[in-house]
Design a protein around this motif. Structure first.
Motif, mmCIF file in Angstrom:
data_model
loop_
_atom_site.group_PDB
_atom_site.id
_atom_site.type_symbol
_atom_site.label_atom_id
_atom_site.label_comp_id
_atom_site.label_asym_id
_atom_site.label_seq_id
_atom_site.Cartn_x
_atom_site.Cartn_y
_atom_site.Cartn_z
ATOM 1 N N ALA A 1 -23.530 -16.834 -26.485
ATOM 2 C CA ALA A 1 -24.620 -18.006 -26.258
ATOM 3 C C ALA A 1 -25.321 -17.491 -24.960
ATOM 4 O O ALA A 1 -26.689 -17.801 -24.765
ATOM 5 N N ALA A 2 -24.756 -16.887 -23.946
ATOM 6 C CA ALA A 2 -25.271 -16.682 -22.723
ATOM 7 C C ALA A 2 -26.434 -15.819 -22.844
ATOM 8 O O ALA A 2 -27.659 -15.586 -22.236
ATOM 9 N N VAL A 3 -25.856 -14.457 -23.418
ATOM 10 C CA VAL A 3 -26.805 -13.328 -23.821
ATOM 11 C C VAL A 3 -28.070 -13.958 -24.643
ATOM 12 O O VAL A 3 -29.316 -13.490 -24.321
ATOM 13 N N LYS A 4 -28.031 -14.598 -25.688
ATOM 14 C CA LYS A 4 -29.144 -15.218 -26.258
ATOM 15 C C LYS A 4 -30.117 -15.760 -25.602
ATOM 16 O O LYS A 4 -31.156 -16.138 -25.651
ATOM 17 N N GLN A 5 -29.402 -16.811 -24.565
ATOM 18 C CA GLN A 5 -30.152 -17.567 -23.755
ATOM 19 C C GLN A 5 -31.069 -16.809 -22.642
ATOM 20 O O GLN A 5 -32.225 -17.128 -22.440
ATOM 21 N N ASP A 6 -30.231 -16.009 -22.171
ATOM 22 C CA ASP A 6 -30.954 -15.008 -21.297
ATOM 23 C C ASP A 6 -32.170 -14.094 -21.842
ATOM 24 O O ASP A 6 -33.333 -13.940 -21.343
ATOM 25 N N THR A 7 -31.880 -13.814 -23.132
ATOM 26 C CA THR A 7 -32.892 -13.045 -23.973
ATOM 27 C C THR A 7 -34.220 -14.028 -24.074
ATOM 28 O O THR A 7 -35.202 -13.523 -23.958
ATOM 29 N N LEU A 8 -33.921 -15.082 -24.505
ATOM 30 C CA LEU A 8 -35.100 -15.983 -24.881
ATOM 31 C C LEU A 8 -35.763 -16.263 -23.403
ATOM 32 O O LEU A 8 -37.177 -16.484 -23.467
ATOM 33 N N ALA A 9 -35.106 -16.493 -22.355
ATOM 34 C CA ALA A 9 -35.739 -16.770 -20.960
ATOM 35 C C ALA A 9 -36.730 -15.457 -20.555
ATOM 36 O O ALA A 9 -37.858 -15.583 -20.144
ATOM 37 N N TRP A 10 -36.262 -14.131 -20.945
ATOM 38 C CA TRP A 10 -36.988 -13.052 -20.552
ATOM 39 C C TRP A 10 -37.997 -13.014 -21.392
ATOM 40 O O TRP A 10 -39.158 -12.596 -21.106
#
Length: 107
Positions: free
Chosen positions: A34-43
């Motif tokens: 979930a953290a990687v997916k959230q970081d991907t969306l933020a970038w």
């Protein structure tokens, strides 16, 4: 990246499900995917770009020649003999199957 973590977890379930014991790999945060997916969306929002260049040939040229694993230029064991090609020396190694080559460290 999140898909990589999902695949790794599928290939190596926890020890209770017949996978490797936890001591053989580092602890994994429960919300890693979930953290990687959230970081991907933020970038994605930050850089506002939807098309990315792959440049496969350029990438392969850049990594050509990189040594993966032990570097034979720093010495290797063949049979029961250790060879160091750059320093041009060799010596016998009893029980060669247990030896490893590591660069010298200074303090």
């Amino acid at each position: 990246m999140a898909n990589l973590f999902v695949s790794l977890e599928r290939l190596n379930p926890g020890e209770s499900q017949g996978g490797l014991p936890v001591v053989l790999h580092p602890p994994q945060p429960g919300n890693r995917i979930a953290a990687v997916k959230q970081d991907t969306l933020a970038w994605r929002e930050k850089i506002q770009q939807t098309q990315f260049a792959v440049n496969r040939d350029q990438y392969l040229r850049q990594i050509d020649g990189i040594v993966f694993g032990e570097d034979p230029r720093q010495g290797y064991v063949e049979g029961n003999v250790f060879y160091h090609p750059q320093l041009r020396f060799q010596f016998p190694v009893p029980g060669a199957g247990r030896s490893t080559t590591q660069p010298l460290k200074s303090r």
